[in-house]
Design an enzyme around this catalytic site. Sequence first.
Site, PDB file in Angstrom:
ATOM      1  N   SER A   1      50.924  90.933  62.855  1.00  0.00           N
ATOM      2  CA  SER A   1      49.922  91.785  62.205  1.00  0.00           C
ATOM      3  C   SER A   1      48.988  91.080  61.226  1.00  0.00           C
ATOM      4  O   SER A   1      47.968  91.656  60.859  1.00  0.00           O
ATOM      5  CB  SER A   1      50.630  92.903  61.467  1.00  0.00           C
ATOM      6  OG  SER A   1      51.479  93.573  62.342  1.00  0.00           O
ATOM      7  N   THR A   2      49.354  89.885  60.763  1.00  0.00           N
ATOM      8  CA  THR A   2      48.465  89.216  59.816  1.00  0.00           C
ATOM      9  C   THR A   2      47.094  88.959  60.434  1.00  0.00           C
ATOM     10  O   THR A   2      46.108  88.786  59.717  1.00  0.00           O
ATOM     11  CB  THR A   2      49.068  87.868  59.361  1.00  0.00           C
ATOM     12  OG1 THR A   2      49.593  87.208  60.496  1.00  0.00           O
ATOM     13  CG2 THR A   2      50.165  88.080  58.349  1.00  0.00           C
TER      14      THR A   2
END
Lengths: 673, 131
Positions: free
Chosen positions: A302-303
């Site tokens: 998700s980063t």
Amino acid sequence: MRDLKASRVPETNTRWLRLRVLLLGGFFMSLLMVAFGRAAYLQTYEQDKLRGMAQDQYVRQIEIPARRGDIFDRRGTPLAQSVEVDSIWVDPSMLPDARKAARSMAKALKLDAQGTEDLVARLQRGKRFAWVKRQAKPQEVDAVKALGFAGLGFTKEPKRFYPQRELAAQVVGVVGTEGRGLEGLELAFDDELSGQNSRLSGFRDAKGRKLLVQGASDPIEREGASVTLTLDRHLQYVAEKALLRAVEESKGVAGTVVVLDPKTGELLALANAPNFNPNTPEAAQHDAIRNRAALDAFEPGSTMKAFVVAAALEEKSIKPEDVFFCENGAWRIGRYTINDTHPHGWMGAKGILQVSSNICAAKIGQALGREKLVSYYHAFGFAERTGLALPGEGRGVIPFPKAEVSLATQSFGQGMTATAVQIASGYGALANDGVLMRPYLVSKVVDPDGVVLLENRPVEVRRVVSSKVARQVVSMLESVITKEGTAPKAAMQEYRVAGKTGTAQKADPVARGYSDKRIASFVGVVPADNPRAVILVVVDEPKTDVYGGLVAAPAFKEIATAAMAHLAVPPSRTVAPEVVVAPVAPPAAAKTPVTLKPVPERPTVAVQEDEGAGSVRVPDVQGQVGREAVVKLLAAALEPQLLGSGRVVSQTPAAGALVDKGARVTLELATRP
Amino acid sequence: MTQVSPRNSASVTAVLLHLLPAVLLFALFAAVGILHVTSRVLVVDMGYRLSKAESEGHSLTRENDRLKLELATLKAPARLEKLAKEQLGMMMPPGSAVVSVQPQLPGARRQSEGQARKPAALRVAERENAR
């Protein structure tokens, strides 16, 4: 008698005698000539050859190994140093009983069974030379000397030491026994560090003493270049400590921390867990020597969503106020279903980042389009080597998302790989108003005579997004740190933090799919209003908790707290300082009341007497600890200036004086001797 | 006798005078020889002293390296933290305990690229320059 002689010797005889004399004379003359000729021949034609032969006999070439250059951190703290130590060798032919001697030497060196065996074999194999112990410790040398064997010899050999032990061990790397770099920067800069061996010619007399005739060489010539890194020892230490704890607490298998200065691209810390002591590399597991932060590419998870949102905003594919439907937690794309950890309804870009919705990130990715998604990932520096000068640096892969589902997964960082340094430097671009800086680790390589062989300066790679978009995204990321976001544990009291969690699934190479193993990560930008550091924490395969907000965020906070103090970053908001209580009783000296030394009164600044809105009274801070005094003055809107350290012994202007707001108050501090 | 002695002395002087060039030449050779030998001896002696000084310098450099290494080992952060915590009762400062103050010259805020921390900035938590 004369008569008789004359009569006895005839004319012919006298002539014969003269002839014999002449012949003999000629013979001797020719012998002499031959001797002279030979001498002339040796002296002129054979001169060089003979001189060389003679010199070979009495002139010794003394080879002096170059001292390997040092590796320093950004402030000149040595991370790797070379020191010459004794190596012990022996002439086995001079030993009466090689096996017995080897056993007693092994005992003196405290070798284990295997080592003893090896030593015995070495001594029995060698005819005139065998190493007993290379790069021995001083006490080992003494122990072997005490045995008093004939034929023992000691030579100096340079040995590499790492005084900071585990600190940045994977970055610096290790050196083998022969003085060649094997890993990390020791390998990457081996040529520069090792320097040139120098030769000295000198005579050696009958006693074996050295006799120099040409003068000693300049010691500087014999040194390798020194390498200065951008790492900061303190931040590196704090990062490693926090990372080790995070990995240990979550029972993870490995971890990585990258601390980067977004304005310059300098890597301030590059920590890896598990770690090893480079002074005894043979004891380390090979896994621990890997510099994962730069070498290993993994699926970031998700980063990556922040980059997708930034790209979509920059391309105007979406507007900050647009809302997307997050399908209440499950979205089918073809045969696949994309899930969110919690079901969500309609949300804007900020909310998507805050709760880290995979479905909505995929929708933003769709809105952006696959070509643009890939090209923006490339623009943020992914899938290309960052040029850290480390051997074997990973580059990550971004396959072109042909399938609908790969476009969706790539929008939340699965189905692609990146290295930790790439992620940190991508966030650095967001923190640096949209300009990507080239990350670098080596700031300088300097020859001992001062010639700069390599110097890295901050390099702008490209502007990725406009500064407006970059700021928008960073302010959206601030919501991640709130209670409603995924990482409330990363919140700091004094500084505004922007960050993003990541919980990626690990691909299973055997089952060809995703396993239940996770990579938890958190990347933060601090302070969010004027970023000074980007900190990425990655924990591989955490067991207790798998979410980045729970596993990696606390470590981020610990590192960020130390980093902000160390970089002297002014706080984003002022918070009353809590009273610090040391866990153990402070030293006795602090307990004794401070008697103020008489200090010569300084001329006070002319004070305005009218107490208007812009004026304040100077508080009395005499005798207080520097920290309290500074906090008090800051609270009174005055600018403290400190001289010395300890407790305040004098203040200018004096307490109670009226001064303008923001005026400077000079405090003189002293510690009680 | 009186007639002979001047003739005799005259002849001795003559002989001496006759030998003088040879004596001078011999003396010259001897002097040059002694000078040469002396200078060779001096050179050899100097060579020994040079090699002795060289090895002494080498061992001093080695000692210096060793001491530098020892210093760096003693200043390793892990060791310092342990000592500070266990012997001096110190602790890592919590965020609020560090108050950063503006640099002394507010006009010249140098954000030089090479330095993470401005040299002029004072930190309260720092005690390294205690006199």
